[in-house]
Design a protein around this motif. Structure first.
Motif, PDB file in Angstrom:
ATOM      1  N   PHE A 204     -17.954 -17.612  31.271  1.00  0.00           N
ATOM      2  CA  PHE A 204     -17.005 -18.011  32.301  1.00  0.00           C
ATOM      3  C   PHE A 204     -17.796 -18.632  33.435  1.00  0.00           C
ATOM      4  CE2 PHE A 204     -18.155 -13.691  33.542  1.00  0.00           C
ATOM      5  CZ  PHE A 204     -18.295 -13.765  34.925  1.00  0.00           C
ATOM      6  N   CYS A 205     -17.114 -19.364  34.285  1.00  0.00           N
ATOM      7  CA  CYS A 205     -17.774 -20.132  35.342  1.00  0.00           C
ATOM      8  C   CYS A 205     -17.305 -19.629  36.703  1.00  0.00           C
ATOM      9  CB  CYS A 205     -17.414 -21.616  35.176  1.00  0.00           C
ATOM     10  SG  CYS A 205     -18.471 -22.736  36.095  1.00  0.00           S
ATOM     11  N   LEU A 206     -18.240 -19.332  37.595  1.00  0.00           N
ATOM     12  CA  LEU A 206     -17.944 -18.848  38.936  1.00  0.00           C
ATOM     13  C   LEU A 206     -18.318 -19.922  39.954  1.00  0.00           C
ATOM     14  CD1 LEU A 206     -17.186 -16.466  40.883  1.00  0.00           C
ATOM     15  CD2 LEU A 206     -19.612 -15.870  40.861  1.00  0.00           C
ATOM     16  N   LEU A 207     -17.363 -20.264  40.836  1.00  0.00           N
ATOM     17  CA  LEU A 207     -17.592 -21.257  41.880  1.00  0.00           C
ATOM     18  C   LEU A 207     -17.574 -20.552  43.227  1.00  0.00           C
ATOM     19  CD1 LEU A 207     -15.595 -22.585  39.540  1.00  0.00           C
ATOM     20  CD2 LEU A 207     -15.923 -24.620  40.950  1.00  0.00           C
ATOM     21  N   GLU A 208     -18.603 -20.790  44.044  1.00  0.00           N
ATOM     22  CA  GLU A 208     -18.714 -20.147  45.351  1.00  0.00           C
ATOM     23  C   GLU A 208     -18.936 -21.200  46.427  1.00  0.00           C
ATOM     24  OE1 GLU A 208     -20.961 -16.122  45.023  1.00  0.00           O
ATOM     25  OE2 GLU A 208     -21.866 -17.453  43.535  1.00  0.00           O
ATOM     26  N   LEU A 209     -18.145 -21.103  47.488  1.00  0.00           N
ATOM     27  CA  LEU A 209     -18.293 -21.989  48.639  1.00  0.00           C
ATOM     28  C   LEU A 209     -18.173 -21.126  49.891  1.00  0.00           C
ATOM     29  CD1 LEU A 209     -18.598 -24.978  49.566  1.00  0.00           C
ATOM     30  CD2 LEU A 209     -16.105 -25.030  49.787  1.00  0.00           C
ATOM     31  N   GLY A 210     -19.287 -20.935  50.602  1.00  0.00           N
ATOM     32  CA  GLY A 210     -19.283 -19.997  51.720  1.00  0.00           C
ATOM     33  C   GLY A 210     -18.980 -18.595  51.202  1.00  0.00           C
ATOM     34  N   ASN A 211     -17.957 -17.952  51.773  1.00  0.00           N
ATOM     35  CA  ASN A 211     -17.548 -16.624  51.319  1.00  0.00           C
ATOM     36  C   ASN A 211     -16.423 -16.673  50.291  1.00  0.00           C
ATOM     37  OD1 ASN A 211     -19.341 -15.207  53.028  1.00  0.00           O
ATOM     38  ND2 ASN A 211     -17.950 -15.472  54.752  1.00  0.00           N
ATOM     39  N   ASP A 212     -16.015 -17.879  49.894  1.00  0.00           N
ATOM     40  CA  ASP A 212     -14.904 -18.024  48.954  1.00  0.00           C
ATOM     41  C   ASP A 212     -15.405 -18.118  47.524  1.00  0.00           C
ATOM     42  OD1 ASP A 212     -13.218 -18.068  51.132  1.00  0.00           O
ATOM     43  OD2 ASP A 212     -13.163 -20.257  51.247  1.00  0.00           O
ATOM     44  N   ARG A 213     -14.666 -17.473  46.623  1.00  0.00           N
ATOM     45  CA  ARG A 213     -15.027 -17.478  45.209  1.00  0.00           C
ATOM     46  C   ARG A 213     -13.797 -17.756  44.361  1.00  0.00           C
ATOM     47  NH1 ARG A 213     -19.046 -12.485  43.685  1.00  0.00           N
ATOM     48  NH2 ARG A 213     -20.759 -12.966  45.104  1.00  0.00           N
ATOM     49  N   LEU A 214     -13.959 -18.597  43.363  1.00  0.00           N
ATOM     50  CA  LEU A 214     -12.937 -18.812  42.340  1.00  0.00           C
ATOM     51  C   LEU A 214     -13.654 -18.839  40.999  1.00  0.00           C
ATOM     52  CD1 LEU A 214     -10.738 -21.649  43.936  1.00  0.00           C
ATOM     53  CD2 LEU A 214     -10.164 -19.226  43.752  1.00  0.00           C
ATOM     54  N   GLN A 215     -12.968 -18.422  39.944  1.00  0.00           N
ATOM     55  CA  GLN A 215     -13.616 -18.438  38.644  1.00  0.00           C
ATOM     56  C   GLN A 215     -12.649 -18.834  37.542  1.00  0.00           C
ATOM     57  OE1 GLN A 215     -14.613 -14.068  38.428  1.00  0.00           O
ATOM     58  NE2 GLN A 215     -13.964 -14.327  36.292  1.00  0.00           N
ATOM     59  N   THR A 216     -13.212 -19.335  36.455  1.00  0.00           N
ATOM     60  CA  THR A 216     -12.428 -19.702  35.294  1.00  0.00           C
ATOM     61  C   THR A 216     -12.121 -18.463  34.463  1.00  0.00           C
ATOM     62  OG1 THR A 216     -14.313 -20.007  33.809  1.00  0.00           O
ATOM     63  CG2 THR A 216     -13.712 -21.887  35.201  1.00  0.00           C
ATOM     64  N   HIS A 217     -11.317 -18.648  33.436  1.00  0.00           N
ATOM     65  CA  HIS A 217     -11.130 -17.612  32.438  1.00  0.00           C
ATOM     66  C   HIS A 217     -12.356 -17.591  31.527  1.00  0.00           C
ATOM     67  CE1 HIS A 217      -9.812 -21.453  30.851  1.00  0.00           C
ATOM     68  NE2 HIS A 217      -9.924 -20.995  29.624  1.00  0.00           N
ATOM     69  N   THR A 218     -12.475 -16.558  30.729  1.00  0.00           N
ATOM     70  CA  THR A 218     -13.580 -16.428  29.772  1.00  0.00           C
ATOM     71  C   THR A 218     -13.182 -17.040  28.433  1.00  0.00           C
ATOM     72  OG1 THR A 218     -14.343 -14.377  30.816  1.00  0.00           O
ATOM     73  CG2 THR A 218     -15.087 -14.801  28.572  1.00  0.00           C
ATOM     74  N   ILE A 219     -14.099 -17.791  27.859  1.00  0.00           N
ATOM     75  CA  ILE A 219     -13.895 -18.303  26.505  1.00  0.00           C
ATOM     76  C   ILE A 219     -14.845 -17.529  25.588  1.00  0.00           C
ATOM     77  CG2 ILE A 219     -14.085 -20.306  24.989  1.00  0.00           C
ATOM     78  CD1 ILE A 219     -13.297 -22.048  27.302  1.00  0.00           C
ATOM     79  N   TYR A 220     -14.282 -16.804  24.647  1.00  0.00           N
ATOM     80  CA  TYR A 220     -15.066 -15.860  23.862  1.00  0.00           C
ATOM     81  C   TYR A 220     -15.748 -16.521  22.667  1.00  0.00           C
ATOM     82  CZ  TYR A 220     -12.738 -12.403  26.717  1.00  0.00           C
ATOM     83  OH  TYR A 220     -12.287 -11.676  27.788  1.00  0.00           O
ATOM     84  N   LYS A 221     -16.985 -16.049  22.396  1.00  0.00           N
ATOM     85  CA  LYS A 221     -17.788 -16.453  21.238  1.00  0.00           C
ATOM     86  C   LYS A 221     -17.890 -17.973  21.127  1.00  0.00           C
ATOM     87  CE  LYS A 221     -16.701 -12.195  18.761  1.00  0.00           C
ATOM     88  NZ  LYS A 221     -17.955 -11.591  19.228  1.00  0.00           N
ATOM     89  N   ASN A 222     -18.480 -18.575  22.166  1.00  0.00           N
ATOM     90  CA  ASN A 222     -18.557 -20.030  22.219  1.00  0.00           C
ATOM     91  C   ASN A 222     -19.767 -20.447  23.057  1.00  0.00           C
ATOM     92  OD1 ASN A 222     -17.973 -22.856  22.604  1.00  0.00           O
ATOM     93  ND2 ASN A 222     -15.845 -22.380  22.069  1.00  0.00           N
ATOM     94  N   LEU A 223     -20.553 -21.378  22.550  1.00  0.00           N
ATOM     95  CA  LEU A 223     -21.693 -21.910  23.293  1.00  0.00           C
ATOM     96  C   LEU A 223     -21.389 -23.274  23.900  1.00  0.00           C
ATOM     97  CD1 LEU A 223     -24.655 -20.949  20.905  1.00  0.00           C
ATOM     98  CD2 LEU A 223     -23.725 -19.665  22.845  1.00  0.00           C
ATOM     99  N   ASN A 224     -20.201 -23.805  23.603  1.00  0.00           N
ATOM    100  CA  ASN A 224     -19.781 -25.096  24.145  1.00  0.00           C
ATOM    101  C   ASN A 224     -18.356 -24.974  24.683  1.00  0.00           C
ATOM    102  OD1 ASN A 224     -22.119 -26.962  23.150  1.00  0.00           O
ATOM    103  ND2 ASN A 224     -21.492 -25.820  21.318  1.00  0.00           N
ATOM    104  N   PRO A 225     -18.164 -24.117  25.683  1.00  0.00           N
ATOM    105  CA  PRO A 225     -16.802 -23.832  26.171  1.00  0.00           C
ATOM    106  C   PRO A 225     -16.189 -25.014  26.917  1.00  0.00           C
ATOM    107  CG  PRO A 225     -18.418 -22.860  27.630  1.00  0.00           C
ATOM    108  CD  PRO A 225     -19.187 -23.401  26.464  1.00  0.00           C
ATOM    109  N   GLU A 226     -14.884 -25.161  26.786  1.00  0.00           N
ATOM    110  CA  GLU A 226     -14.123 -26.160  27.538  1.00  0.00           C
ATOM    111  C   GLU A 226     -13.072 -25.424  28.368  1.00  0.00           C
ATOM    112  OE1 GLU A 226     -12.615 -29.480  25.427  1.00  0.00           O
ATOM    113  OE2 GLU A 226     -14.411 -29.757  24.206  1.00  0.00           O
TER     114      GLU A 226
END
Length: 273
Positions: A204-226
């Protein structure tokens, strides 16, 4: 097998929707910890303050013991209009052996405070003498969103026009705290490291800007997630740096680090961030 796959897909969608809801704040709760008044520290030599609102937490700097400690620190919490909750405040002390002890507590009902104005509060401490002086401002903000790529908020020409009007030169002094916003499209990752014994990862991907955080969902068993998600942040400081980190979800354990990139906002030249 189809039933298992279908139920798994429904479960993942529900988790994704739950994650999305928990990330979409409606504004900012700006809390300035000004000072303590006649705070009894006992045998403690140093003091600090913990502020908790739901799962959001901050710790003040540690000061030498004083009856009137001057913190003068600001903390920004996310504001959720549907679940404001109680702000819990704890004053802690440290002795010369670095032993920590909670000295006193107080609470603030955030939902009871008026919006868009500075609320100066003097809060008596429970369990010890003294009070804390705080300045709390609740500022609703638009623009925070998580959406699919196919419904990107800036894809609509009429919306882009409104945004350009909102941040044009003649409106630049209307709200000094409304610097702008940043929209990030998280498309995919390629050739990630395998973090699991199976030779795969659960990224999954975590985005941080200052004190703000947003993240994607998790894509399971994948090395090339979209992921194909669009994230929008309010910008509070044009000198902030956007940090994008990819993690491998590991159940109840802390996630494993897979990679990171940092992008200074000033390196971007677009008029609509």
């Amino acid at each position: 097998m189809r039933r298992v796959k279908g139920s798994s897909l429904i479960r993942n969608l529900r988790l994704s929707e739950s994650l999305k809801k928990n990330q979409l704040w409606n504004g900012i709760i700006s809390i300035t910890l000004l000072e303590g008044k006649n705070v009894s520290g006992g045998s403690m030599t140093e003091m600090f303050v913990l502020l908790k609102l739901g799962d959001q937490r901050y710790k003040s700097k540690t000061l030498c013991k004083s009856a009137n400690p001057q913190w003068q620190e600001q903390f920004d919490f996310h504001y959720f209009s549907d679940r404001m909750g109680i702000l819990d405040i704890e004053v802690w002390g440290k002795d010369s052996k670095k032993h920590e002890e909670r000295l006193g507590t107080c609470k603030v009902d955030i939902a009871a405070l008026p919006l868009k104005q500075a609320n100066c509060l003097e809060l008596p401490l429970e369990s010890c003498l003294g009070a804390l002086l705080l300045l709390i401002t609740l500022t609703p903000c638009a623009g925070v969103s998580v959406s699919d790529l196919c419904i990107c908020p800036l894809a609509d020409p009429s919306e882009r026009k409104q945004i350009f009007q909102r941040y044009c030169l003649q409106n630049s002094l209307k709200d000094m705290k409304d610097v702008g916003f940043l929209q990030v499209k998280v498309l995919k990752a390629v050739d990630l490291l395998a973090a699991d014994f199976s030779g795969k990862s659960d990224p999954f991907c975590l985005l941080e800007l200052g004190n703000d955080r947003l993240q994607t969902h998790t894509i399971y068993k994948n090395l090339n997630p979209e992921w194909n998600k669009v994230f929008t942040f309010p910008i509070k400081d044009i000198h902030d740096v956007l940090e994008v980190t990819v993690f491998d979800e590991d159940g109840d354990k802390p996630p494993d680090f897979l990679g990171k990139v940092a992008i200074p906002l000033l390196s971007k030249s677009s008029a609509v961030w």
